[in-house]
Scaffold this motif. Structure first.
Motif, PDB file in Angstrom:
ATOM      1  N   MET A 146      -1.312  -3.713   2.273  1.00  0.00           N
ATOM      2  CA  MET A 146      -1.819  -2.983   3.425  1.00  0.00           C
ATOM      3  C   MET A 146      -3.320  -2.738   3.337  1.00  0.00           C
ATOM      4  O   MET A 146      -3.899  -2.108   4.215  1.00  0.00           O
ATOM      5  N   GLY A 147      -3.918  -3.183   2.252  1.00  0.00           N
ATOM      6  CA  GLY A 147      -5.357  -3.015   2.105  1.00  0.00           C
ATOM      7  C   GLY A 147      -5.772  -1.878   1.202  1.00  0.00           C
ATOM      8  O   GLY A 147      -6.970  -1.601   1.068  1.00  0.00           O
ATOM      9  N   ALA A 148      -4.822  -1.207   0.598  1.00  0.00           N
ATOM     10  CA  ALA A 148      -5.172  -0.142  -0.347  1.00  0.00           C
ATOM     11  C   ALA A 148      -5.874  -0.761  -1.554  1.00  0.00           C
ATOM     12  O   ALA A 148      -5.561  -1.886  -1.954  1.00  0.00           O
ATOM     13  N   THR A 149      -6.798  -0.034  -2.107  1.00  0.00           N
ATOM     14  CA  THR A 149      -7.512  -0.501  -3.295  1.00  0.00           C
ATOM     15  C   THR A 149      -6.827   0.044  -4.549  1.00  0.00           C
ATOM     16  O   THR A 149      -5.970   0.932  -4.460  1.00  0.00           O
ATOM     17  N   ARG A 150      -7.251  -0.473  -5.681  1.00  0.00           N
ATOM     18  CA  ARG A 150      -6.738   0.072  -6.943  1.00  0.00           C
ATOM     19  C   ARG A 150      -7.080   1.555  -7.060  1.00  0.00           C
ATOM     20  O   ARG A 150      -6.309   2.340  -7.600  1.00  0.00           O
ATOM     21  N   GLU A 151      -8.249   1.920  -6.519  1.00  0.00           N
ATOM     22  CA  GLU A 151      -8.673   3.316  -6.555  1.00  0.00           C
ATOM     23  C   GLU A 151      -7.750   4.190  -5.701  1.00  0.00           C
ATOM     24  O   GLU A 151      -7.455   5.330  -6.065  1.00  0.00           O
ATOM     25  N   ASP A 152      -7.313   3.656  -4.552  1.00  0.00           N
ATOM     26  CA  ASP A 152      -6.357   4.387  -3.704  1.00  0.00           C
ATOM     27  C   ASP A 152      -5.054   4.648  -4.462  1.00  0.00           C
ATOM     28  O   ASP A 152      -4.509   5.749  -4.433  1.00  0.00           O
ATOM     29  N   VAL A 153      -4.563   3.605  -5.113  1.00  0.00           N
ATOM     30  CA  VAL A 153      -3.313   3.729  -5.875  1.00  0.00           C
ATOM     31  C   VAL A 153      -3.504   4.721  -7.018  1.00  0.00           C
ATOM     32  O   VAL A 153      -2.676   5.608  -7.234  1.00  0.00           O
ATOM     33  N   ALA A 154      -4.622   4.598  -7.716  1.00  0.00           N
ATOM     34  CA  ALA A 154      -4.908   5.514  -8.823  1.00  0.00           C
ATOM     35  C   ALA A 154      -5.032   6.948  -8.314  1.00  0.00           C
ATOM     36  O   ALA A 154      -4.567   7.891  -8.971  1.00  0.00           O
ATOM     37  N   GLY A 155      -5.640   7.118  -7.139  1.00  0.00           N
ATOM     38  CA  GLY A 155      -5.774   8.455  -6.562  1.00  0.00           C
ATOM     39  C   GLY A 155      -4.433   9.085  -6.251  1.00  0.00           C
ATOM     40  O   GLY A 155      -4.233  10.276  -6.474  1.00  0.00           O
ATOM     41  N   ALA A 156      -3.515   8.274  -5.730  1.00  0.00           N
ATOM     42  CA  ALA A 156      -2.172   8.786  -5.430  1.00  0.00           C
ATOM     43  C   ALA A 156      -1.470   9.203  -6.724  1.00  0.00           C
ATOM     44  O   ALA A 156      -0.825  10.248  -6.786  1.00  0.00           O
ATOM     45  N   ILE A 157      -1.616   8.384  -7.750  1.00  0.00           N
ATOM     46  CA  ILE A 157      -1.005   8.707  -9.046  1.00  0.00           C
ATOM     47  C   ILE A 157      -1.651   9.950  -9.639  1.00  0.00           C
ATOM     48  O   ILE A 157      -0.971  10.836 -10.140  1.00  0.00           O
ATOM     49  N   ALA A 158      -2.975  10.024  -9.541  1.00  0.00           N
ATOM     50  CA  ALA A 158      -3.687  11.174 -10.087  1.00  0.00           C
ATOM     51  C   ALA A 158      -3.270  12.467  -9.391  1.00  0.00           C
ATOM     52  O   ALA A 158      -3.156  13.508 -10.038  1.00  0.00           O
ATOM     53  N   SER A 159      -3.031  12.396  -8.084  1.00  0.00           N
ATOM     54  CA  SER A 159      -2.612  13.602  -7.370  1.00  0.00           C
ATOM     55  C   SER A 159      -1.248  14.084  -7.861  1.00  0.00           C
ATOM     56  O   SER A 159      -0.987  15.278  -7.895  1.00  0.00           O
ATOM     57  N   SER A 160      -0.386  13.155  -8.259  1.00  0.00           N
ATOM     58  CA  SER A 160       0.913  13.559  -8.786  1.00  0.00           C
ATOM     59  C   SER A 160       0.764  14.205 -10.150  1.00  0.00           C
ATOM     60  O   SER A 160       1.469  15.139 -10.489  1.00  0.00           O
ATOM     61  N   CYS A 161      -0.192  13.720 -10.941  1.00  0.00           N
ATOM     62  CA  CYS A 161      -0.421  14.279 -12.269  1.00  0.00           C
ATOM     63  C   CYS A 161      -0.995  15.688 -12.174  1.00  0.00           C
ATOM     64  O   CYS A 161      -0.635  16.559 -12.952  1.00  0.00           O
ATOM     65  N   SER A 162      -1.887  15.926 -11.199  1.00  0.00           N
ATOM     66  CA  SER A 162      -2.481  17.252 -11.071  1.00  0.00           C
ATOM     67  C   SER A 162      -1.439  18.273 -10.636  1.00  0.00           C
ATOM     68  O   SER A 162      -1.503  19.431 -11.028  1.00  0.00           O
ATOM     69  N   SER A 163      -0.429  17.846  -9.858  1.00  0.00           N
ATOM     70  CA  SER A 163       0.603  18.791  -9.444  1.00  0.00           C
ATOM     71  C   SER A 163       1.491  19.164 -10.630  1.00  0.00           C
ATOM     72  O   SER A 163       2.074  20.240 -10.653  1.00  0.00           O
ATOM     73  N   LEU A 164       1.591  18.301 -11.617  1.00  0.00           N
ATOM     74  CA  LEU A 164       2.394  18.615 -12.806  1.00  0.00           C
ATOM     75  C   LEU A 164       1.696  19.622 -13.694  1.00  0.00           C
ATOM     76  O   LEU A 164       2.335  20.330 -14.456  1.00  0.00           O
ATOM     77  N   LEU A 165       0.376  19.690 -13.610  1.00  0.00           N
ATOM     78  CA  LEU A 165      -0.384  20.587 -14.453  1.00  0.00           C
ATOM     79  C   LEU A 165      -0.386  22.017 -13.938  1.00  0.00           C
ATOM     80  O   LEU A 165      -0.763  22.923 -14.649  1.00  0.00           O
ATOM     81  N   LEU A 166       0.018  22.212 -12.682  1.00  0.00           N
ATOM     82  CA  LEU A 166      -0.026  23.545 -12.093  1.00  0.00           C
ATOM     83  C   LEU A 166       1.099  24.418 -12.584  1.00  0.00           C
ATOM     84  O   LEU A 166       2.076  24.096 -13.038  1.00  0.00           O
TER      85      LEU A 166
END
Length: 110
Positions: free
Chosen positions: A90-110
């Protein structure tokens, strides 16, 4: 759940927990589920921002509308690999994918 409601339930004899407690999930399993949910959410957001229907996205990736729906809801039958490949198609970049993953990691830290 707010603290008052939690205290009231516990005072009444209820055990209060979350899905992790109930299912006995390991931290690794929780992290995997959170990543998959975040990537699925990003897939839906990207599809909607491109004004694509599930059917038109399915045609683009040579799949079915029901498969796209399953990807967007993190159905257990859908692999993480398929979700990532679809995001990239769909045109997402590696950075987009990494950002989505990173957002999931930050929610685990809360």
């Amino acid at each position: 759940m707010d603290a008052v409601k939690r205290q009231r339930l516990e005072a009444s004899g209820w055990r209060v927990g979350n899905a992790e407690d109930f299912l006995g999930l390991s931290p690794e399993e929780v992290a995997f589920i959170e990543m998959k949910l975040s990537l699925s959410k990003r897939l839906r957001e990207l599809r909607l921002s491109q004004k694509l229907s599930q059917e038109s996205l399915a045609n683009r990736i040579n799949s079915s509308q029901s498969r796209v729906a399953k990807m967007e809801t993190s159905d257990p039958s859908v692999s993480l690999d398929l979700i990532v490949r679809t995001l990239l198609a769909m045109g997402a970049t590696r950075e987009d994918v990494a950002g989505a993953i990173a957002s999931s990691c930050s929610s685990l830290l809360l």
